[in-house]
Structures are given as structure tokens and as C-alpha cells.
Design a protein around this motif. Structure first.
Motif, short mmCIF file in Angstrom:
data_model
loop_
_atom_site.label_atom_id
_atom_site.label_comp_id
_atom_site.label_asym_id
_atom_site.label_seq_id
_atom_site.Cartn_x
_atom_site.Cartn_y
_atom_site.Cartn_z
N TYR A 55 0.83 -1.20 0.00
CA TYR A 55 0.00 0.00 0.00
C TYR A 55 0.87 1.26 0.00
CZ TYR A 55 -3.38 3.46 1.70
OH TYR A 55 -4.17 4.58 1.85
N ASN A 56 1.86 1.29 0.89
CA ASN A 56 2.74 2.46 1.00
C ASN A 56 3.67 2.58 -0.19
OD1 ASN A 56 2.56 3.85 3.87
ND2 ASN A 56 2.27 1.65 4.21
N LEU A 57 4.20 1.45 -0.67
CA LEU A 57 5.15 1.50 -1.78
C LEU A 57 4.49 2.00 -3.06
CD1 LEU A 57 7.97 0.98 -2.80
CD2 LEU A 57 7.36 -1.43 -3.14
N GLN A 58 3.27 1.57 -3.31
CA GLN A 58 2.57 2.06 -4.49
C GLN A 58 2.28 3.56 -4.36
OE1 GLN A 58 -0.85 0.14 -6.94
NE2 GLN A 58 -1.87 1.34 -5.39
N MET A 59 1.99 4.01 -3.16
CA MET A 59 1.64 5.40 -2.94
C MET A 59 2.80 6.35 -3.30
SD MET A 59 -0.43 6.81 0.38
CE MET A 59 0.82 6.29 1.54
N ILE A 60 4.04 5.87 -3.17
CA ILE A 60 5.18 6.73 -3.50
C ILE A 60 5.74 6.42 -4.89
CG2 ILE A 60 5.85 7.25 -1.14
CD1 ILE A 60 7.93 5.05 -1.29
N GLY A 61 5.02 5.61 -5.67
CA GLY A 61 5.43 5.39 -7.04
C GLY A 61 6.21 4.12 -7.29
N GLY A 62 6.27 3.22 -6.29
CA GLY A 62 6.93 1.94 -6.49
C GLY A 62 6.03 0.97 -7.25
N LYS A 63 6.57 -0.21 -7.54
CA LYS A 63 5.82 -1.23 -8.28
C LYS A 63 5.79 -2.53 -7.48
CE LYS A 63 6.87 0.68 -12.86
NZ LYS A 63 7.45 0.41 -14.20
N GLN A 82 -8.35 -4.56 -5.44
CA GLN A 82 -8.79 -4.24 -6.80
C GLN A 82 -9.02 -2.74 -6.95
OE1 GLN A 82 -12.19 -6.47 -8.12
NE2 GLN A 82 -12.28 -5.48 -10.12
N ASP A 83 -9.67 -2.14 -5.96
CA ASP A 83 -9.92 -0.70 -6.00
C ASP A 83 -8.60 0.08 -5.99
OD1 ASP A 83 -12.63 -1.17 -6.01
OD2 ASP A 83 -12.90 -0.82 -3.86
N LEU A 84 -7.61 -0.45 -5.28
CA LEU A 84 -6.30 0.22 -5.20
C LEU A 84 -5.42 -0.09 -6.40
CD1 LEU A 84 -5.51 -0.47 -1.42
CD2 LEU A 84 -6.07 1.75 -2.44
N GLN A 85 -5.90 -0.97 -7.27
CA GLN A 85 -5.14 -1.40 -8.45
C GLN A 85 -3.83 -2.07 -8.08
OE1 GLN A 85 -4.93 2.10 -11.03
NE2 GLN A 85 -6.99 1.74 -11.80
N LEU A 86 -3.88 -2.85 -6.99
CA LEU A 86 -2.76 -3.66 -6.58
C LEU A 86 -2.98 -5.08 -7.09
CD1 LEU A 86 -2.18 -2.39 -2.92
CD2 LEU A 86 -0.48 -2.37 -4.77
N ALA A 87 -2.04 -5.58 -7.88
CA ALA A 87 -2.19 -6.89 -8.52
C ALA A 87 -2.32 -8.00 -7.48
CB ALA A 87 -0.99 -7.17 -9.42
N GLN A 88 -3.15 -8.98 -7.79
CA GLN A 88 -3.39 -10.12 -6.90
C GLN A 88 -2.96 -11.43 -7.53
OE1 GLN A 88 -7.37 -9.84 -4.90
NE2 GLN A 88 -7.60 -7.97 -6.13
N ASN A 89 -2.12 -11.36 -8.55
CA ASN A 89 -1.70 -12.56 -9.28
C ASN A 89 -1.06 -13.60 -8.37
OD1 ASN A 89 -1.57 -10.02 -10.83
ND2 ASN A 89 -1.17 -11.34 -12.59
N HIS A 90 -0.39 -13.15 -7.32
CA HIS A 90 0.35 -14.07 -6.45
C HIS A 90 -0.25 -14.13 -5.05
CE1 HIS A 90 3.10 -14.21 -9.76
NE2 HIS A 90 3.29 -12.90 -9.69
N VAL A 91 -1.54 -13.80 -4.95
CA VAL A 91 -2.29 -13.99 -3.71
C VAL A 91 -3.06 -15.29 -3.87
CG1 VAL A 91 -4.05 -13.07 -2.17
CG2 VAL A 91 -2.47 -11.50 -3.33
N ARG A 92 -2.67 -16.31 -3.11
CA ARG A 92 -3.25 -17.65 -3.25
C ARG A 92 -4.30 -17.88 -2.17
NH1 ARG A 92 -1.33 -22.69 -5.22
NH2 ARG A 92 0.61 -21.66 -5.83
N GLN A 93 -5.50 -18.27 -2.58
CA GLN A 93 -6.56 -18.59 -1.63
C GLN A 93 -6.49 -20.07 -1.26
OE1 GLN A 93 -10.36 -16.88 -2.45
NE2 GLN A 93 -11.48 -18.34 -1.16
#
Length: 311
Positions: A55-63, A82-93
Motif C-alpha cells: 500500500y505504501n510503496l505504491q503510494m510513492i510510485g513503487g511497483k 482491486q480498488d487500489l489497483q494492486l495486482a493479486q496474481n500471487h495472492v493464493r486462496q
């Protein structure tokens, strides 16, 4: 290129008991403790080290790329990412489990009673570093024991530099295991208590441990941080926050600054300053992900305090 953040996704349920625990716990009956507290105030926060750092890293322009395991109750968090546009490709349920969560009861003196359920976090070893592409930096943050050991090994074998951030998971490991983490890692980040415990478990001083990595970072809360690198100690003062509300997630915010600084070849003092600023911005809001600033706003605050711009 991306920063792969291996760590927990969690819910934090925080309840407020409008009295003092000491008024309801009889010392002479502590061996048969059976108490109940009425908690009229309750809130649920999105947390976990991986979620907070990303959350914080994206806020300052990280990837950031989140790598975590979650349970059947993940949907609210999934919608948020999803709302934050943070990828979930490697979030395993992991079916049949709960997402990791902490249940925290706080009294009027800020004493806390916490119960933590790891849930799906115990299956973090089902994720593999090699599944993530275009990664040039990683972090092994608090997670399931097997997952932390596996991800450190996989980063090392892949030649991807990473930060070892044991956090509250540090007591799970022996001194020999901790030394193995340090030898595999390129960077180590701990708070002052964790740093002392790391020294006690390994039998090594911070200065000695720092010789095995490119940078060893110790945060001291309001007293700032110290970075051991290149045989020197860089002391970074804390940034004065606008108000003190909740320290939850401040360490994760600092680590986001650390990751950003490393990937952008910032010097250690500037990197520590960015981490301190992010921690100060976070502490003025409750929870680990309720502070919100644009990249330009953070850059302006950095310029006002330190007289230079973020790279």
C-alpha cells in the motif's frame, strides 16, 4: 521491474474496553482466569505486512507485487486491492482456512490483549518466488515459518536481492536459522527490540551482522533509525508527525521507503529519511492503510523537511 513482497495479508479487529483491565482481573485468581469485557467500540482494518508495505510503496510510485496466502473470507480484502489497483496474481486462496487475523482488545490505559490466528498464512510455502516475473528486489516479511525460509532460499538461488524483515516472526527461528537468513539476504530490517533479540539468538553484535549484508537497518520509533552500511552508522532522526494516533503499520510504512530507496539507488541517509517520513504520515491515522497522499504531496513534504526531492 517490480518489488516482490512476501508476507502476510490479515484483518485486524480492534475493540475498545472503556475501563481498565486491572479493575477486572484478580491477581490471586490469575491461575483460574475467566473474564469477559464489554467492547461497544469495534472496527476492522485491512492489514498484514505484505498488504501494508505494498500500500505504501505504491503510494510513492513503487511497483509492488504481493505474494501471500489468504482464506475463504478474503473477498472484502480482494475488493480493496482491486480498488487500489494492486495486482493479486500471487495472492493464493487456501480453501477451508481463514485469512490471518488479529483480535485486539485495548483498555483506557492502552494496555492490549491480542489473539492472533495465522490461518492461511501457515500455507505461505505454497507460493514460489519463481512464479513472479520481472522482479529486481524482494522482501521476506513476517509470514508462515516454512514460507519465510523457502522464500529466502528462493530469492537467494534466483540471485534476486532481498530484505530480511523477521518482525514478530523472529522468535520462531533458532540462532542458526537466523544466521542463515542473514547470510542469504542483502539487507536486514528490524526494530530495536527485534535487533536485540537477533543479537541474543545469533550471538553476534549488530556491527558483526552488518558485515554480512549491504545494509542493516534498525528503527527506534520516535528516536529515529540507524543504518549500518559500509562499515559506518548513519543516524536518521524521526520526522515529527502532525498528530499521534496509532503506531500500527508504521514499521511497514518505513520499509516501503526502504524498498523504494534501494530500487532507486538513493543513498542511505535519503532512504532512511523517506522511511521516517512515511512512518510519520501513517501514525496520524488509525490502522495500517488509512493514510492517503499523492506522490507529489509526499515529495513536497520531503522537500520541506529535508531540502531535496525524492528520486
Amino acid at each position: 521491474m517490480h518489488t516482490l513482497i512476501c508476507g502476510s495479508i490479515a484483518y485486524d479487529t480492534i475493540m475498545v474496553f472503556k475501563d481498565h483491565f486491572k479493575n477486572h482481573i484478580l491477581p490471586e485468581k490469575i491461575h483460574i482466569l475467566n473474564v469477559a469485557f464489554l467492547v461497544p467500540d469495534m472496527r476492522r482494518e485491512f492489514g498484514g505486512c505484505s498488504g501494508n508495505i505494498a500500500y505504501n510503496l505504491q503510494m510513492i510510485g513503487g511497483k509492488p507485487l504481493i505474494m501471500a496466502t489468504v482464506g475463504d473470507d478474503y473477498q472484502p480484502y480482494a475488493s480493496r486491492l482491486q480498488d487500489l489497483q494492486l495486482a493479486q496474481n500471487h495472492v493464493r486462496q487456501v480453501n477451508g482456512t481463514f485469512t490471518a487475523q488479529a483480535f485486539i482488545t485495548t483498555d483506557l490505559a492502552d494496555n492490549q490483549i491480542t489473539a492472533f490466528h495465522p490461518g492461511a498464512m501457515n500455507f505461505s510455502h505454497q507460493n514460489h518466488v519463481a512464479d513472479a516475473k520481472d522482479v529486481n528486489l524482494g522482501i521476506v516479511a513476517p509470514d508462515g515459518r516454512d514460507g519465510m525460509m523457502q522464500h529466502a532460499r528462493e530469492f537467494h538461488e534466483a540471485g534476486i536481492p532481498f530484505v530480511f524483515d523477521p518482525g514478530q516472526g523472529l522468535p520462531m527461528f533458532t540462532g542458526e536459522e537466523l544466521l542463515d537468513f542473514v547470510h542469504k539476504a542483502d539487507y536486514v530490517a528490524v526494530n530495536d527490540y527485534e535487533g536485540q533479540l537477533l543479537c541474543e539468538r545469533t550471538g553476534r553484535s549488530l556491527e558483526a551482522l552488518a558485515k554480512s549484508v549491504k545494509g542493516l537497518i534498525v528503527t527506534w520509533g520516535a528516536e529515529g533509525s540507524v543504518i549500518y552500511a559500509n562499515g559506518q552508522q548513519v543516524e536518521v532522526p524521526s520526522v515529527k508527525p502532525e498528530k499521534l494516533v496509532d503506531p500500527t503499520g508504521c514499521g511497514d510504512a518505513y520499509r516501503a521507503g526502504l524498498l523504494y530507496g534501494i530500487t532507486h539507488d538513493m543513498d542511505w541517509r535519503s532512504t532512511g529519511q523517506l522511511g521516517s517520513l512515511l512512518g510519520a504520515l501513517k501514525i496520524s491515522q488509525r490502522g495500517g492503510q488509512n493514510h492517503r497522499f499523492t506522490r507529489d504531496e509526499i515529495d513536497q513534504r520531503y522537500f520541506e523537511i529535508f531540502g531535496s526531492r525524492i528520486l
